[in-house]
Design an enzyme around this catalytic site. Structure first.
Site, PDB file in Angstrom:
ATOM      1  CG  HIS A  22      -3.109  -0.738  15.975  1.00 44.71           C
ATOM      2  ND1 HIS A  22      -2.291   0.296  16.354  1.00 44.71           N
ATOM      3  CD2 HIS A  22      -3.272  -0.611  14.630  1.00 44.71           C
ATOM      4  CE1 HIS A  22      -1.954   1.008  15.291  1.00 44.71           C
ATOM      5  NE2 HIS A  22      -2.544   0.479  14.232  1.00 44.71           N
ATOM      6  CE  LYS A  48       3.112   5.490   7.171  1.00 45.04           C
ATOM      7  NZ  LYS A  48       2.230   4.538   7.843  1.00 45.04           N
ATOM      8  NE  ARG A  97      -8.049   4.224  10.427  1.00 45.95           N
ATOM      9  CZ  ARG A  97      -6.886   4.824  10.335  1.00 45.95           C
ATOM     10  NH1 ARG A  97      -6.286   5.276  11.417  1.00 45.95           N
ATOM     11  NH2 ARG A  97      -6.310   5.003   9.161  1.00 45.95           N
ATOM     12  CB  SER A 135       0.080   5.133  14.840  1.00 47.95           C
ATOM     13  OG  SER A 135      -0.368   3.851  15.179  1.00 47.95           O
TER      14      SER A 135
HETATM   15  O1  PNS Z   1       0.193   0.580   9.344  1.00 43.20           O
HETATM   16  P1  PNS Z   1       0.500   0.837   7.899  1.00 43.20           P
HETATM   17  O2  PNS Z   1       1.698   1.757   7.759  1.00 43.20           O
HETATM   18  O3  PNS Z   1      -0.698   1.315   7.122  1.00 43.20           O
HETATM   19  O4  PNS Z   1       0.920  -0.597   7.283  1.00 43.20           O
HETATM   20  C1  PNS Z   1       1.326  -0.705   5.934  1.00 43.20           C
HETATM   21  C2  PNS Z   1       1.958  -2.087   5.685  1.00 43.20           C
HETATM   22  C3  PNS Z   1       3.075  -2.343   6.665  1.00 43.20           C
HETATM   23  C4  PNS Z   1       0.919  -3.168   5.848  1.00 43.20           C
HETATM   24  C5  PNS Z   1       2.493  -2.117   4.231  1.00 43.20           C
HETATM   25  O5  PNS Z   1       3.292  -1.001   4.010  1.00 43.20           O
HETATM   26  C6  PNS Z   1       3.300  -3.368   3.931  1.00 43.20           C
HETATM   27  O6  PNS Z   1       2.739  -4.414   3.744  1.00 43.20           O
HETATM   28  N1  PNS Z   1       4.652  -3.224   3.891  1.00 43.20           N
HETATM   29  C7  PNS Z   1       5.546  -4.338   3.646  1.00 43.20           C
HETATM   30  C8  PNS Z   1       6.195  -4.206   2.260  1.00 43.20           C
HETATM   31  C9  PNS Z   1       5.222  -4.690   1.189  1.00 43.20           C
HETATM   32  O7  PNS Z   1       4.838  -5.840   1.135  1.00 43.20           O
HETATM   33  N2  PNS Z   1       4.839  -3.747   0.307  1.00 43.20           N
HETATM   34  C10 PNS Z   1       3.862  -3.997  -0.724  1.00 43.20           C
HETATM   35  C11 PNS Z   1       2.452  -3.843  -0.196  1.00 43.20           C
HETATM   36  S1  PNS Z   1       1.259  -3.995  -1.451  1.00 43.20           S
END
Ligand code: PNS
Length: 172
Positions: A22, A48, A97, A135
């Site tokens: 990150h 999670k 990645r 993570s």
């Molecule tokens: O690190 P991650 O868990 O892969 O991140 C995922 C994240 C936080 C970017 C995604 O879950 C997100 O944007 N969550 C906020 C809620 C939202 O907007 N959901 C619709 C996404 S298309």
């Protein structure tokens, strides 16, 4: 991308915990944006297994980036696009990645574009030495007593050790 001097990019994620991968993505983002908002999502964490609370993750991120005046670390609730729009930031950064990341990222980017046609997701690749890093693997290795010092910054490693000690004490 840069030029106006005020280009803000949002780097959203779970960051449980923030890894060197990150950190690498934030540094790359700073090369193309004027400011980066690293944003911990509340909603994505519910399904999670969590190690740190959202507040603790934000605090760790703030410590990791304390010397970077152009980086802000915060959290958000609800939809990413709503948060980004409220911040006046149409560019969202995601790390890619490996090919295995692509499908999930493609779906999210396209969904975000449906929700806000002005949104652009930019994908950056971390250094290849972090291509395997996540993570969730850091959490697993730490819980099972492995050495995580090559995967997270020292202050994050300390935070993880302290958290696991607290868990163990609570179980005794
Ligand atoms: O690190 P991650 O868990 O892969 O991140 C995922 C994240 C936080 C970017 C995604 O879950 C997100 O944007 N969550 C906020 C809620 C939202 O907007 N959901 C619709 C996404 S298309």
């Amino acid at each position: 991308m840069s030029g106006a001097g005020n280009l803000v990019a949002i780097y959203p994620g779970s960051f449980d915990p923030v890894t060197l991968g990150h950190e690498d993505i934030v540094q790359r983002t700073l090369c193309v944006a004027d400011r980066v908002v690293v944003a911990v999502a509340h909603s994505s964490t519910q399904s999670k297994r969590q190690l740190f609370s959202v507040e603790e993750r934000v605090r760790l991120l703030q410590e990791v980036f304390q010397d970077e005046a152009r980086v802000e670390c915060t959290s958000f609730e609800g939809l990413l696009v709503d948060f980004a729009r409220a911040r006046g930031a149409r560019f969202m950064i995601r790390g890619l990645r490996a090919v295995s990341d692509f499908e999930y990222e493609f779906q999210m980017a396209q969904m975000n574009r449906q929700l806000w046609p002005g949104a652009e997701t930019l994908f950056l690749m971390p250094d290849v030495s972090y291509a395997f890093l996540s993570s969730s693997l850091v959490r697993e290795v730490a819980v099972l007593g492995g050495d995580i010092s090559r995967f997270v910054s020292p202050l994050v490693a300390r935070g993880i050790r302290r958290k696991l000690e607290n868990h163990r004490r609570a179980e005794e």
